[in-house]
Design an enzyme around this catalytic site. Structure first.
Site, PDB file in Angstrom:
ATOM      1  CG  HIS A  70      -2.047   0.903   1.247  1.00 12.52           C
ATOM      2  ND1 HIS A  70      -1.925   2.266   1.162  1.00 12.52           N
ATOM      3  CD2 HIS A  70      -3.373   0.660   1.330  1.00 12.52           C
ATOM      4  CE1 HIS A  70      -3.111   2.819   1.179  1.00 12.52           C
ATOM      5  NE2 HIS A  70      -4.001   1.884   1.281  1.00 12.52           N
ATOM      6  CD  GLU A 127      -3.151   1.549  -2.328  1.00 13.15           C
ATOM      7  OE1 GLU A 127      -3.776   0.511  -2.018  1.00 13.15           O
ATOM      8  OE2 GLU A 127      -3.604   2.689  -2.123  1.00 13.15           O
TER       9      GLU A 127
HETATM   10  O1  TA6 Z   1      -6.030   1.213  -0.848  1.00 10.80           O
HETATM   11  C1  TA6 Z   1      -7.101   2.117  -0.851  1.00 10.80           C
HETATM   12  C2  TA6 Z   1      -7.905   1.928   0.419  1.00 10.80           C
HETATM   13  O2  TA6 Z   1      -8.470   0.639   0.455  1.00 10.80           O
HETATM   14  C3  TA6 Z   1      -8.958   3.022   0.482  1.00 10.80           C
HETATM   15  O3  TA6 Z   1     -10.255   2.476   0.363  1.00 10.80           O
HETATM   16  C4  TA6 Z   1      -8.719   3.676   1.852  1.00 10.80           C
HETATM   17  O4  TA6 Z   1      -9.500   3.032   2.832  1.00 10.80           O
HETATM   18  C5  TA6 Z   1      -7.229   3.421   2.032  1.00 10.80           C
HETATM   19  O5  TA6 Z   1      -7.064   2.083   1.580  1.00 10.80           O
HETATM   20  C6  TA6 Z   1      -6.689   3.664   3.423  1.00 10.80           C
HETATM   21  O6  TA6 Z   1      -7.176   2.691   4.309  1.00 10.80           O
HETATM   22  P1  TA6 Z   1      -6.796   2.852   5.881  1.00 10.80           P
HETATM   23  O7  TA6 Z   1      -7.406   1.656   6.549  1.00 10.80           O
HETATM   24  O8  TA6 Z   1      -5.301   2.875   5.958  1.00 10.80           O
HETATM   25  O9  TA6 Z   1      -7.381   4.175   6.292  1.00 10.80           O
END
Ligand code: TA6
Length: 283
Positions: A155, A259
């Site tokens: 991520h 990501e």
């Molecule tokens: O990767 C994108 C995502 O799934 C978004 O939907 C957003 O929720 C982001 O991850 C961040 O997630 P977090 O749990 O770190 O706030």
């Protein structure tokens, strides 16, 4: 070239370039080349082990997002699973530019181990190459007697100077799931730009994806074949306001998450088998 264990972090130094990894979550916090950090970390990121770090390269495993409904083995796990909120063990350095970290059931919280009752070994390898590329590789081994299934994602939060000058290029005409519009469609040819909250999964994306600035390549993301999906996320203003650990609030203009992982469907791993995912970030 050195790999230094500094207690809660490990730093890899190759010439004037460096990478710092927090053992909590095995989160790559920085990737500094020519004096510039190419990863974004919120100024209010919590790194004390009580919450997933807002920035760097959080590891998503064994579930992407939150499983809806009951019955699935990941349905009791928090959003994005337990890898990013567990204390990993520093396993040492196979060479002077590589650090390895391990995670197994013994490292999980009681809740996570009960929620996902499988025997497994994760080995996370972080390498800073001679040309200052950053390689991250996750090896998943099923050491249980029963199969399990999982998602995996790097991520990565990239730091950019101005999102208005940024595009993501190389995405092919693939199936897209847009989590904001709640639609699915086939991507049209050409680069994408970010000018509102963006949260999309580009499924089975075969190409080498690049982040460009003013149409010039900034970071190219090469990946192994297992890493078949690409997520593009930017919270934009409203969502940034809602995220307590996202700071400064206007920093959505200086970051973009591109990501890569395997999130479009669950991967099943049979007992005794291994699965590997690798990304190489090149400037
Ligand atoms: O990767 C994108 C995502 O799934 C978004 O939907 C957003 O929720 C982001 O991850 C961040 O997630 P977090 O749990 O770190 O706030």
């Amino acid at each position: 070239m050195t790999v230094k264990d500094e207690g809660r972090t490990v730093t890899i130094q190759v010439g004037s370039s460096s990478v710092q990894i927090l053992k909590y979550g095995a989160n790559v916090l920085s990737w500094v080349v020519n004096g510039r950090d190419h990863l974004w970390v919120s100024e209010k990121a919590i790194t004390d082990g009580t919450k997933a770090v807002r920035g760097g390269i959080p590891l998503v495993f064994p579930v992407f997002g939150k499983t809806t409904g009951q019955g699935h083995a990941t349905s009791q796990l928090p959003q994005h699973g337990f890898a990013r909120t567990s204390e990993w063990e520093f396993l040492g350095s196979p060479d002077e530019q590589t650090a390895q970290f391990g995670l197994g059931p013994e490292n999980l919280s009681k809740e996570a181990a009960e929620a996902w009752p499988y025997n497994f070994t994760l080995i996370y390898t972080v390498r800073l190459t001679n040309d200052s590329s950053l390689e991250t590789e996750l090896s998943v081994e099923n050491t249980d007697k029963k199969p399990f299934e999982f998602n995996q994602l790097f991520h990565t939060y990239f730091k950019v100077q101005n999102i208005a000058h940024v595009e993501v290029d190389g995405l092919q005409a693939v199936n897209v799931t847009d989590k904001i519009e709640c639609t699915g469609y086939i991507k049209k040819p050409g680069p994408i730009s970010i000018h509102e909250e963006t949260d999309r999964v580009y499924r089975d994306e075969p190409g080498t994806v690049a982040i460009t600035v003013d149409k010039k390549p900034y970071v190219t993301i090469e990946r192994s074949s297992e890493v078949c999906d690409v997520v593009v996320w930017n919270p934009w203003n409203d969502k940034a306001q809602d995220l307590t650990d996202f700071y400064p609030k206007d920093a959505y203009k200086q970051m973009i998450c591109v990501e890569v992982g395997s999130v479009g469907k669950f991967t099943e791993l049979a007992p005794g088998k291994k699965w590997n995912a690798k990304q190489t970030l090149k400037l």
